[in-house]
Design a protein around this motif. Structure first.
Motif, PDB file in Angstrom:
ATOM      1  N   ARG A 177       1.037   4.096  -3.019  1.00  0.00           N
ATOM      2  CA  ARG A 177       0.915   5.526  -2.744  1.00  0.00           C
ATOM      3  C   ARG A 177       2.074   6.296  -3.392  1.00  0.00           C
ATOM      4  O   ARG A 177       1.881   7.347  -4.014  1.00  0.00           O
ATOM      5  N   SER A 178       3.290   5.754  -3.278  1.00  0.00           N
ATOM      6  CA  SER A 178       4.453   6.389  -3.894  1.00  0.00           C
ATOM      7  C   SER A 178       4.329   6.398  -5.409  1.00  0.00           C
ATOM      8  O   SER A 178       4.650   7.395  -6.067  1.00  0.00           O
ATOM      9  N   TRP A 228      -3.030  -5.040   3.834  1.00  0.00           N
ATOM     10  CA  TRP A 228      -2.657  -3.956   2.919  1.00  0.00           C
ATOM     11  C   TRP A 228      -3.612  -3.854   1.739  1.00  0.00           C
ATOM     12  O   TRP A 228      -3.765  -2.769   1.162  1.00  0.00           O
ATOM     13  N   ALA A 245      -4.739   4.604  -0.808  1.00  0.00           N
ATOM     14  CA  ALA A 245      -3.390   4.974  -1.239  1.00  0.00           C
ATOM     15  C   ALA A 245      -3.394   5.737  -2.556  1.00  0.00           C
ATOM     16  O   ALA A 245      -2.390   6.365  -2.913  1.00  0.00           O
ATOM     17  N   LEU A 246      -4.507   5.690  -3.272  1.00  0.00           N
ATOM     18  CA  LEU A 246      -4.590   6.347  -4.580  1.00  0.00           C
ATOM     19  C   LEU A 246      -5.122   7.776  -4.479  1.00  0.00           C
ATOM     20  O   LEU A 246      -5.590   8.338  -5.471  1.00  0.00           O
ATOM     21  N   GLU A 247      -5.026   8.376  -3.315  1.00  0.00           N
ATOM     22  CA  GLU A 247      -5.453   9.759  -3.124  1.00  0.00           C
ATOM     23  C   GLU A 247      -4.734  10.673  -4.121  1.00  0.00           C
ATOM     24  O   GLU A 247      -3.542  10.527  -4.372  1.00  0.00           O
ATOM     25  N   ALA A 303       1.574   6.395  -7.180  1.00  0.00           N
ATOM     26  CA  ALA A 303       0.556   7.372  -7.572  1.00  0.00           C
ATOM     27  C   ALA A 303       1.113   8.791  -7.481  1.00  0.00           C
ATOM     28  O   ALA A 303       0.846   9.641  -8.350  1.00  0.00           O
ATOM     29  N   ARG A 304       1.887   9.069  -6.455  1.00  0.00           N
ATOM     30  CA  ARG A 304       2.468  10.401  -6.298  1.00  0.00           C
ATOM     31  C   ARG A 304       3.565  10.668  -7.325  1.00  0.00           C
ATOM     32  O   ARG A 304       3.908  11.832  -7.572  1.00  0.00           O
ATOM     33  N   ARG A 309      -6.070  -1.234   2.053  1.00  0.00           N
ATOM     34  CA  ARG A 309      -5.545   0.134   2.064  1.00  0.00           C
ATOM     35  C   ARG A 309      -5.102   0.608   0.683  1.00  0.00           C
ATOM     36  O   ARG A 309      -4.565   1.718   0.558  1.00  0.00           O
ATOM     37  N   THR A 339      -5.769  10.839  -7.282  1.00  0.00           N
ATOM     38  CA  THR A 339      -6.040  10.285  -8.606  1.00  0.00           C
ATOM     39  C   THR A 339      -7.530   9.994  -8.742  1.00  0.00           C
ATOM     40  O   THR A 339      -8.267   9.937  -7.760  1.00  0.00           O
ATOM     41  N   ASP A 395       0.824  -1.208   0.000  1.00  0.00           N
ATOM     42  CA  ASP A 395       0.000   0.000   0.000  1.00  0.00           C
ATOM     43  C   ASP A 395       0.857   1.257   0.000  1.00  0.00           C
ATOM     44  O   ASP A 395       0.552   2.231  -0.700  1.00  0.00           O
ATOM     45  N   SER A 396       1.948   1.249   0.745  1.00  0.00           N
ATOM     46  CA  SER A 396       2.857   2.401   0.737  1.00  0.00           C
ATOM     47  C   SER A 396       3.504   2.562  -0.629  1.00  0.00           C
ATOM     48  O   SER A 396       3.697   3.684  -1.113  1.00  0.00           O
TER      49      SER A 396
END
Length: 258
Positions: A129-130, A174, A181-183, A132-133, A177, A185, A125-126
């Motif tokens: 998130r990375s 995970w 984690a796709l915040e 996506a960012r 989550r 997008t 999940d982390s």
């Protein structure tokens, strides 16, 4: 996961690289094509990043689908990266970086595509998130991974059932989550993708999975006697002869906000 743990994980995949290329790359090809062709042509400027690229089976489809685009594969395993570099050798816009694919530079990519690497990472999940960012505005992420349950009664499930009697299940919380984690997008696709897969017999599958697949680290950690016991139990539960099945993976496509 400590640096020592990462190094041990990398060594396991180093040893598995030849077998993975021979056995799994052709069997995973439909999912690779699905993930890579999900990237649209209207991407922003920037490279396509391929974290957990392994031997880089995504490359051929990406070169055809997105000609003229810079493509960067990233993998922790030196053995996998070496094979990936050989695959990329004739393409000046393609390079392969050896390193931890779970952390990507923010706002660095037009797209991120990964197939069956996410679930191998220490904190999926982390990592997502990375990834996506890492997208630039309007960039696109396309990720395929194996969920906790892929099908009832197939070889993955039978082997997992055998393993659970001896090794505790890992924490799969995970998966719950991944969506948060796709915040930042907009999720355009979140679906199961299923294709047929064939193995010559159960013993061939077991050998591939333990020598050239995700159970390679367990072989190194628990030894040959333990693996021989697992093999015996697995073959006792498995059907005889050719084994056909149709596992499903989860495919997520998300576009970064403008």
């Amino acid at each position: 996961m400590t640096a020592e743990d990462l190094a041990r994980l990398a060594r396991g995949w180093d040893e598995a690289a030849d077998g993975y290329e021979a056995y799994y790359v052709p069997r995973f090809a439909p999912w690779v094509a699905t993930a890579t062709r999900a990237l649209p042509s209207d991407l922003p400027d920037g490279p396509v990043l391929v974290p957990c690229c392994g031997t880089f089976p995504e490359l051929a489809v990406l070169l055809e689908h997105l000609p003229g685009r810079e493509i960067v594969g990233i993998d922790l395993s030196a053995g996998m990266a070496a094979k990936a570099r050989r695959r990329a050798a004739d393409h000046p816009l393609v390079r392969v970086a050896e390193g931890d694919a779970s952390e990507l530079e923010p706002a660095s990519a037009a797209a991120v595509v990964s197939v069956f690497g996410l679930q191998q990472l220490p904190a999926p999940d982390s990592a997502l998130r990375s990834w996506a960012r890492a997208l630039r505005p309007a960039g696109v992420l396309s990720v395929v991974y194996w969920p906790h349950s892929t099908e009832p009664g197939g070889p993955f499930t039978v082997l997992s059932d055998v393993l659970r009697a001896h090794v505790p299940a890992g924490d799969r919380s995970w998966e719950e989550r991944l969506s948060p984690a796709l915040e930042g997008t907009v999720v355009e696709r979140d679906e199961q993708v299923s294709f047929p897969m064939t193995h010559p017999d159960a013993d061939t599958f077991f050998t591939a999975h333990t020598r050239s697949g995700p159970m390679r680290p367990l072989v190194d950690a628990r030894g040959e006697e333990f693996i021989a016991m697992l093999r015996e139990e697995f073959l006792r539960r498995a059907p005889e002869g050719e084994w056909r099945h149709r596992p499903h993976a989860r495919h997520i496509v998300a576009r970064a906000l403008d």
